[in-house]
Design a protein around this motif. Structure first.
Motif, PDB file in Angstrom:
ATOM      1  N   ARG A 106       0.867  -1.181   0.000  1.00 13.87           N
ATOM      2  CA  ARG A 106       0.000   0.000   0.000  1.00 13.87           C
ATOM      3  C   ARG A 106       0.900   1.226   0.000  1.00 13.87           C
ATOM      4  NH1 ARG A 106      -4.710   1.362   4.490  1.00 13.87           N
ATOM      5  NH2 ARG A 106      -5.565   3.198   3.421  1.00 13.87           N
ATOM      6  N   ALA A 107       0.716   2.061  -0.985  1.00 15.11           N
ATOM      7  CA  ALA A 107       1.550   3.263  -1.141  1.00 15.11           C
ATOM      8  C   ALA A 107       3.027   2.892  -1.220  1.00 15.11           C
ATOM      9  CB  ALA A 107       1.300   4.240   0.003  1.00 15.11           C
ATOM     10  N   GLY A 108       3.311   1.771  -1.888  1.00 12.88           N
ATOM     11  CA  GLY A 108       4.688   1.362  -2.096  1.00 12.88           C
ATOM     12  C   GLY A 108       5.334   0.675  -0.910  1.00 12.88           C
ATOM     13  N   ARG A 109       4.578   0.452   0.163  1.00  6.74           N
ATOM     14  CA  ARG A 109       5.143  -0.185   1.356  1.00  6.74           C
ATOM     15  C   ARG A 109       4.365  -1.464   1.673  1.00  6.74           C
ATOM     16  NH1 ARG A 109       5.954   4.320   5.954  1.00  6.74           N
ATOM     17  NH2 ARG A 109       7.284   2.642   6.753  1.00  6.74           N
ATOM     18  N   ILE A 110       5.037  -2.398   2.351  1.00  8.63           N
ATOM     19  CA  ILE A 110       4.377  -3.651   2.726  1.00  8.63           C
ATOM     20  C   ILE A 110       3.198  -3.345   3.643  1.00  8.63           C
ATOM     21  CG2 ILE A 110       4.651  -5.809   4.011  1.00  8.63           C
ATOM     22  CD1 ILE A 110       7.529  -5.905   3.058  1.00  8.63           C
ATOM     23  N   ASP A 111       2.055  -3.903   3.296  1.00  9.32           N
ATOM     24  CA  ASP A 111       0.823  -3.656   4.046  1.00  9.32           C
ATOM     25  C   ASP A 111       0.636  -4.768   5.079  1.00  9.32           C
ATOM     26  OD1 ASP A 111      -1.712  -3.166   4.989  1.00  9.32           O
ATOM     27  OD2 ASP A 111      -2.573  -2.746   3.014  1.00  9.32           O
ATOM     28  N   ARG A 112       1.109  -4.539   6.297  1.00  9.77           N
ATOM     29  CA  ARG A 112       1.039  -5.555   7.346  1.00  9.77           C
ATOM     30  C   ARG A 112      -0.414  -5.882   7.709  1.00  9.77           C
ATOM     31  NH1 ARG A 112       5.330  -8.526   8.472  1.00  9.77           N
ATOM     32  NH2 ARG A 112       4.341  -8.935  10.488  1.00  9.77           N
ATOM     33  N   LYS A 113      -1.272  -4.877   7.657  1.00  8.91           N
ATOM     34  CA  LYS A 113      -2.675  -5.114   7.994  1.00  8.91           C
ATOM     35  C   LYS A 113      -3.311  -6.070   6.992  1.00  8.91           C
ATOM     36  CE  LYS A 113      -7.069  -2.743   8.832  1.00  8.91           C
ATOM     37  NZ  LYS A 113      -7.765  -1.424   8.855  1.00  8.91           N
ATOM     38  N   ALA A 114      -3.021  -5.874   5.715  1.00 11.39           N
ATOM     39  CA  ALA A 114      -3.573  -6.760   4.690  1.00 11.39           C
ATOM     40  C   ALA A 114      -3.007  -8.173   4.833  1.00 11.39           C
ATOM     41  CB  ALA A 114      -3.264  -6.205   3.300  1.00 11.39           C
ATOM     42  N   MET A 115      -1.725  -8.276   5.197  1.00 13.52           N
ATOM     43  CA  MET A 115      -1.120  -9.593   5.420  1.00 13.52           C
ATOM     44  C   MET A 115      -1.864 -10.329   6.529  1.00 13.52           C
ATOM     45  SD  MET A 115       2.953  -8.679   5.215  1.00 13.52           S
ATOM     46  CE  MET A 115       3.440 -10.266   5.916  1.00 13.52           C
ATOM     47  N   ARG A 116      -2.082  -9.624   7.632  1.00 15.24           N
ATOM     48  CA  ARG A 116      -2.745 -10.266   8.765  1.00 15.24           C
ATOM     49  C   ARG A 116      -4.171 -10.679   8.405  1.00 15.24           C
ATOM     50  NH1 ARG A 116      -2.291 -10.973  14.117  1.00 15.24           N
ATOM     51  NH2 ARG A 116      -4.256 -11.228  15.234  1.00 15.24           N
ATOM     52  N   GLU A 117      -4.882  -9.815   7.716  1.00 17.16           N
ATOM     53  CA  GLU A 117      -6.263 -10.138   7.350  1.00 17.16           C
ATOM     54  C   GLU A 117      -6.322 -11.353   6.432  1.00 17.16           C
ATOM     55  OE1 GLU A 117      -7.723  -6.547   5.688  1.00 17.16           O
ATOM     56  OE2 GLU A 117      -8.165  -5.610   7.638  1.00 17.16           O
TER      57      GLU A 117
END
Length: 498
Positions: A106-117
């Protein structure tokens, strides 16, 4: 969902697989059983794309496919999960599940929230109690297996091949594991279960395919799945131990164990081993047999019980104590705990007894000439094939690596020899040589304990066979009483409810 038709694979003159066919539907658990060498491993490698069949076809979801690499099988939704499939201990479940996969960004950075979901969505359905944020090093063995399953299904794995998934799990954890498998079955995942635990095959599988000598010898529906039927279908023979005379009842007791509790051996165990006797400890991985050897070697704490060695109290606190008491040990995993692969053969042979090869007693100055001489004598005794004493241990074949470990003890008098899976992963000729070495050790008047998951090996080597299951000795057979059916039934029988 998956169909194999006429799979054949040869290695030289050996038929590893001969015209093997099987099918698997979504939401089905298919058992795949057979003794060591039956062809299970070769078939798994073909399904995983790690090995190509000489002939035959693979069909996935109605479409013929050709796997040229594991990547092709992975792209087809096939996931093979081995019992010790690597996890990164310091990573939590989420990070382990995303290893080898694109990270959501997200916005060029790893999306930890999406990973967890993404992982939590599958975890809620498969293993709702699994802690996702804890490093897997702190998870119990059963939950580590849950992580491996979660990694597979969260990455669109639709066909799972589970290779001995409960081999290292105690009974309680194995039942938790199969509760997860039931939930995966309900969501339509197709599963092949490879296991030596025949009671699990009978209880949890919808069908079972039995391999013997590379062929499908029987396919059993759910209504016919029971341990006795599977044992009969697997068949197999064992080399009789009739050429060796029985050990005399008057032979002195070298090793006496009373009420021992240690590691996975949770029920107090007692046994005695006489001079010249080979006692085989037979059972599945995690049954407690290896824990007994590790305690005798001083590598595991003794929680309760007593041991006597030639009449004297024996309670080793380290392998050094065992070596000083003339106890020798060959570990089950030669790669992890047996050898230093990047060091030479002489070092690997002399390692446990380095103090015996000093130019000046008490000073750490090695006598390299004595070390080399001892190696050459020992290598000849165990029929080891090698190019040079300076050769690296990792360059030897599996059989010669095992002989190298045996050679450590070839120049000394060992009153007790402890052997854990002594012929695992070696070829037929090397197996025969190692068995001859074991018989020779016993014939010299020593006590030998052989821990093995190979039923035929237990029958071939043992003057007596003790059967282990779920941390207890559940049966003892004298040589004349032992049979393939008796051992398999004892090892697989469910504990009776009290």
């Amino acid at each position: 969902m998956l169909a194999l038709n006429g799979m054949t694979k040869r290695f030289g003159a050996t038929n590893a697989l001969e015209d093997v066919s099987l099918s698997l539907s979504g939401g089905e658990v298919l058992g795949l059983v057979g003794h060591n060498g039956a062809g299970k491993s070769t078939l798994i490698k073909i399904i995983a794309g790690a090995q190509a069949a000489d002939s035959g076809t693979i069909v996935v979801n109605g479409t013929p496919v050709h796997f040229h690499s594991p990547h092709d099988a992975y792209a087809a939704g096939i996931r093979v999960i081995h019992q010790d499939a690597p996890l990164v201990p310091s990573f939590d479940t989420i990070d382990n599940c995303f290893l080898g996969r694109p990270y959501p960004k997200r916005a060029g950075r790893i999306d930890r929230k999406a990973m967890r979901e993404a992982i939590a969505r599958h975890a809620r359905e498969i293993a709702p109690d699994l802690k996702l944020d804890v490093p897997v090093a702190f998870l119990p063995p059963a939950e580590k297996q849950f992580v491996r399953l979660l990694k597979a299904v969260s990455d669109e794995g639709r066909i799972l091949v589970l290779d001995e998934p409960t081999a290292a799990l105690p009974a309680e954890d194995a039942h938790k594991f199969f509760a997860v498998i039931e939930r995966m079955r309900a969501r339509g995942t197709a599963i092949i279960l490879v296991s030596h635990r025949l009671d699990e095959i009978a209880e949890f599988c919808d069908r079972a395919v039995v391999l013997r000598d590379g062929r499908v010898v029987e396919e059993l529906p759910k209504s016919e799945l029971d341990v006795a039927r599977l044992v009969t279908a697997m068949g197999g023979t064992h080399a009789a131990n009739e050429d060796r005379p029985p050990v005399a009842a008057s032979a002195p007791r070298i090793l006496e164990i009373e009420g021992l509790v240690t590691g996975e051996l949770r029920t107090p165990a007692s046994l005695a081993v006489r001079a010249g006797e080979v006692v085989a400890l037979y059972g599945l991985s995690g049954s407690g047999r290896s824990s007994l050897l590790q305690a005798l070697w001083g590598a595991a704490p003794i929680e309760d019980g007593s041991i006597r060695l030639e009449g004297a109290a024996y309670r080793p606190r380290s392998p050094r104590d065992a070596v000083q008491a003339a106890v020798s040990y060959v570990p089950a995993d030669r790669h992890r705990t047996g050898l230093f692969g990047s060091l030479d053969l002489v070092f690997n042979k002399t390692l446990p007894l380095l103090s015996s090869y000093r130019r000046v007693p008490g000073l750490p100055i090695p006598d390299t000439k004595a070390e080399r001489s001892a190696f050459l004598v020992a290598a000849e005794r165990v029929s080891m094939a090698f190019r040079s004493p300076g050769q690296l241990a990792r360059t030897l074949s599996g059989g010669n690596q095992q002989k190298l470990i045996f050679s450590r003890w070839a120049n000394r008098h060992s009153r007790v020899m402890l052997l854990d899976e002594p012929t695992e992963g070696v070829d037929v000729m090397a197996k025969q040589t190692i068995k001859e070495i074991i018989r020779a050790i016993a014939a010299d008047g020593n006590a030998v304990l052989v821990s093995t998951s190979d039923r035929d090996e237990a029958l071939e080597l043992g003057d007596r066979v003790l059967v282990f299951r779920d941390g207890a000795v559940v049966a003892t057979f004298e040589r004349a009483q032992a049979s393939p059916e008796a051992l398999s039934t004892a090892a697989q029988a469910k504990a009776k409810a009290s």
